[in-house]
Scaffold this active site. Sequence first.
Site, PDB file in Angstrom:
ATOM      1  N   GLU A 199       4.215 -10.651  14.978  1.00  0.00           N
ATOM      2  CA  GLU A 199       3.531 -11.327  16.162  1.00  0.00           C
ATOM      3  C   GLU A 199       3.810 -12.690  16.294  1.00  0.00           C
ATOM      4  O   GLU A 199       4.174 -13.385  17.157  1.00  0.00           O
ATOM      5  CB  GLU A 199       2.145 -10.932  16.154  1.00  0.00           C
ATOM      6  CG  GLU A 199       1.389 -10.999  17.346  1.00  0.00           C
ATOM      7  CD  GLU A 199       0.070 -10.719  17.382  1.00  0.00           C
ATOM      8  OE1 GLU A 199      -0.439 -10.274  16.471  1.00  0.00           O
ATOM      9  OE2 GLU A 199      -0.884 -11.006  18.349  1.00  0.00           O
ATOM     10  N   ARG A 241       0.869  -1.157  -0.065  1.00  0.00           N
ATOM     11  CA  ARG A 241      -0.004  -0.098  -0.040  1.00  0.00           C
ATOM     12  C   ARG A 241       0.867   1.379   0.081  1.00  0.00           C
ATOM     13  O   ARG A 241       0.461   2.353  -0.540  1.00  0.00           O
ATOM     14  CB  ARG A 241      -1.050  -0.143   1.085  1.00  0.00           C
ATOM     15  CG  ARG A 241      -1.996  -1.066   1.017  1.00  0.00           C
ATOM     16  CD  ARG A 241      -3.005  -1.195   2.195  1.00  0.00           C
ATOM     17  NE  ARG A 241      -2.607  -1.482   3.362  1.00  0.00           N
ATOM     18  CZ  ARG A 241      -2.245  -2.920   3.887  1.00  0.00           C
ATOM     19  NH1 ARG A 241      -2.605  -3.684   3.036  1.00  0.00           N
ATOM     20  NH2 ARG A 241      -1.701  -3.175   4.891  1.00  0.00           N
TER      21      ARG A 241
HETATM   22  P1  AMP Z   1       4.108  -2.820  11.523  1.00  0.00           P
HETATM   23  O1  AMP Z   1       5.451  -3.326  11.294  1.00  0.00           O
HETATM   24  O2  AMP Z   1       3.391  -3.448  13.010  1.00  0.00           O
HETATM   25  O3  AMP Z   1       4.091  -1.283  12.037  1.00  0.00           O
HETATM   26  O4  AMP Z   1       3.080  -2.953  10.789  1.00  0.00           O
HETATM   27  C1  AMP Z   1       2.942  -1.948   9.443  1.00  0.00           C
HETATM   28  C2  AMP Z   1       2.841  -2.626   8.111  1.00  0.00           C
HETATM   29  O5  AMP Z   1       1.520  -3.574   8.340  1.00  0.00           O
HETATM   30  C3  AMP Z   1       2.225  -1.425   7.349  1.00  0.00           C
HETATM   31  O6  AMP Z   1       2.619  -1.963   6.149  1.00  0.00           O
HETATM   32  C4  AMP Z   1       0.550  -1.855   7.385  1.00  0.00           C
HETATM   33  O7  AMP Z   1       0.142  -1.763   5.997  1.00  0.00           O
HETATM   34  C5  AMP Z   1       0.240  -3.008   8.100  1.00  0.00           C
HETATM   35  N1  AMP Z   1      -0.727  -3.071   9.047  1.00  0.00           N
HETATM   36  C6  AMP Z   1      -0.192  -3.399  10.401  1.00  0.00           C
HETATM   37  N2  AMP Z   1      -1.341  -3.370  11.102  1.00  0.00           N
HETATM   38  C7  AMP Z   1      -2.336  -2.969  10.376  1.00  0.00           C
HETATM   39  C8  AMP Z   1      -3.878  -2.641  10.442  1.00  0.00           C
HETATM   40  N3  AMP Z   1      -4.345  -2.694  11.812  1.00  0.00           N
HETATM   41  N4  AMP Z   1      -4.505  -2.245   9.523  1.00  0.00           N
HETATM   42  C9  AMP Z   1      -3.985  -2.073   8.547  1.00  0.00           C
HETATM   43  N5  AMP Z   1      -2.724  -2.234   8.068  1.00  0.00           N
HETATM   44  C10 AMP Z   1      -1.801  -2.786   9.126  1.00  0.00           C
END
Ligand code: AMP
Length: 168
Positions: A93, A56
């Site tokens: 996770e 995205r």
């Molecule tokens: P993180 O590495 O945990 O910060 O996750 C970020 C990545 O996962 C980004 O590329 C987001 O597009 C996706 N992502 C994580 N959590 C969500 C969520 N609740 N809703 C949409 N996209 C998420």
Amino acid sequence: MVSSRLRDIPDFPKPGVLFKDFTPLLADGPAFARLVRDTATRYDGLVDVVVGIEARGFVLAAAVAYELGLGMVLVRKAGKLPGEVLKESYALEYGTAEIEVHTEAFAPGQRVLVLDDVLATGGTAHACCLLIERAGAQVAAVEVVLELGFLGGRDRLRGRVVNAVLTL
Ligand code: AMP
């Protein structure tokens, strides 16, 4: 404007996750254009290249790079880029994930704007920043549409410029 164009999808992609879907924002031409123009205006003259995080982030980064007249670099999931790559692993996770960038993607010292839709735990953005620095460029800022503040992504990116259009 932005908050009304984000949609909550419970239990996607797995039970317990509230997915923040930004496709309604993309589908709204004036809202999308305003987001892109506002983002580009804030970084005009401050960055040399725009990075999008698969997938995205690509949509946002391409539009902002175009608006600024700058190039765009893809940070992709492992195994997708055809050339020589640098790789970073980071914890999810459950399990681990890997992202890559082309070794020759940046000129030395280029100032990079990183774009993605959501900042959650910050693992993805942090790994992306490490890749950019290993490739010889510098991270000017990490910009997201939505920050899930309660997941602590900003702490993971401590010392870096992090900007979110909306923080929950
Ligand atoms: P993180 O590495 O945990 O910060 O996750 C970020 C990545 O996962 C980004 O590329 C987001 O597009 C996706 N992502 C994580 N959590 C969500 C969520 N609740 N809703 C949409 N996209 C998420």
